[in-house]
Design a protein around this motif. Structure first.
Motif, PDB file in Angstrom:
ATOM      1  N   UNK A 108      47.720  49.884  41.695  1.00 22.83           N
ATOM      2  CA  UNK A 108      46.570  50.145  40.826  1.00 22.83           C
ATOM      3  C   UNK A 108      45.390  49.289  41.285  1.00 22.83           C
ATOM      4  N   UNK A 109      44.282  49.900  41.719  1.00 22.01           N
ATOM      5  CA  UNK A 109      43.115  49.112  42.132  1.00 22.01           C
ATOM      6  C   UNK A 109      42.553  48.319  40.950  1.00 22.01           C
ATOM      7  N   UNK A 110      42.294  47.034  41.214  1.00 20.56           N
ATOM      8  CA  UNK A 110      41.864  46.095  40.176  1.00 20.56           C
ATOM      9  C   UNK A 110      40.402  45.738  40.383  1.00 20.56           C
ATOM     10  N   UNK A 111      39.680  45.500  39.296  1.00 22.18           N
ATOM     11  CA  UNK A 111      38.327  44.961  39.416  1.00 22.18           C
ATOM     12  C   UNK A 111      38.100  43.914  38.338  1.00 22.18           C
ATOM     13  N   UNK A 112      37.395  42.817  38.695  1.00 26.46           N
ATOM     14  CA  UNK A 112      37.099  41.802  37.684  1.00 26.46           C
ATOM     15  C   UNK A 112      35.986  42.288  36.760  1.00 26.46           C
ATOM     16  N   UNK A 113      36.186  42.061  35.466  1.00 29.28           N
ATOM     17  CA  UNK A 113      35.265  42.555  34.444  1.00 29.28           C
ATOM     18  C   UNK A 113      34.725  41.346  33.678  1.00 29.28           C
ATOM     19  N   UNK A 114      33.528  41.481  33.111  1.00 24.96           N
ATOM     20  CA  UNK A 114      32.943  40.378  32.341  1.00 24.96           C
ATOM     21  C   UNK A 114      33.837  40.010  31.160  1.00 24.96           C
TER      22      UNK A 114
END
Ligand SMILES: [Zn+2]
Length: 283
Positions: A14-20
């Motif tokens: 699952x591609x991950x992205x950092x979120x605020x």
């Protein structure tokens, strides 16, 4: 703690992205702070969704920089998500599915809603499928456990994913797909097999020419559309896999990503085969 979770999601493809992240008052960690209209819900990366990755080195770098980052997960690759944000959404979906919700993975969101995880359908996002119900598919993302909501509550697993995600129920998929376009509704296709070949050729072209940033989505959509023809016996699965993989490799996608996307798109598409006698032959 959110780094451990992020790495674990990535290990599962699952591609991950950092979120605020919201602070204790519910203000966003972005420049807009208290004025942000999506506190703790929007990506920290410049290119947001398209920068999402399964690369553990990248993920460790991001979390070294933002240790408290909320965890965003790109949908449409390894899973799609039914996003229920109110009791009306819960009851509407339950009613649609004949009285109960699927027993698959389920997240309780920080706002008191639910996320139900399904195998990717190949469809994109759909907003307001029903009151209180959105669909997060290709090109979308969700905030995942153990992220913190601006209300001060953490997203948490009610039921964690097992080996295999459930397929989206037929009634839900029909709702996501929506009605056929009016022009095609009463126009049966004279030569379904030739039509299927033409769709294959056009799809391969689209995939090969897809610009960076849309390649995987384009491939996913093409695999899903062609899977519907495979499911109807109008195309040979081996041909489709070979042509799509070659086109995607030409477009610059990596072998592993290509194989996974083609397989999941085809599998999802095969479950809703086109009906050659009637209307829905659109790609
Ligand atoms: Zn913000």
């Amino acid at each position: 703690m959110s780094l451990t979770a992020a790495l674990s999601y990535a290990r599962h493809g699952i591609p991950v992205l950092p979120v605020h992240t919201p602070d204790p008052r519910g203000d966003c960690s972005c420049d807009r702070g208290a004025a942000c209209d999506r506190p703790g819900k929007h990506p920290r990366l410049r290119h947001g969704l398209t920068d999402a990755s399964t690369d553990p080195r990248l993920i460790e770098m991001w979390w070294a920089r933002w240790p408290a980052a909320n965890v965003g997960l790109r949908t449409g690759v390894a899973m799609d998500v039914a996003d229920i944000d109110s009791a009306a959404g819960w009851h509407g979906l339950t009613h649609l599915l004949g009285g109960s919700l699927p027993a698959g993975p389920r997240v309780r969101t920080g706002s008191g809603g639910w996320h139900l995880w399904f195998r990717p359908t190949g469809f994109g996002n759909r907003v307001h499928l029903l009151p209180g119900l959105d669909w997060r598919g290709a090109g979308g993302y969700v905030v995942a456990p153990p992220s913190r909501h601006a209300a001060g509550v953490d997203y948490r697993w009610v039921r964690r994913p097992g080996d295999e995600l459930p397929a989206g129920p037929g009634a839900l998929l029909a709702l996501i797909e929506g009605p056929p376009p009016p022009a095609a509704r009463h126009r049966p296709i004279a030569h379904p097999d030739r039509y299927a070949e033409a769709v294959l050729a056009a799809s391969v072209e689209r995939v090969a020419a897809a610009p960076a940033g849309c390649r995987n989505d384009t491939l996913n959509r093409a695999a899903f559309a062609l899977g519907r023809f495979v499911g109807a016996g109008l195309l040979d699965q081996g041909d489709v896999v070979r042509e799509l993989e070659a086109a995607a490799r030409r477009a610059g996608l990596g072998r592993v990503e290509v194989r996974r996307t083609v397989r999941s798109g085809l599998t999802a598409g095969r479950r809703t085969p086109v009906d050659p006698s009637a209307p829905l032959l659109r790609a």
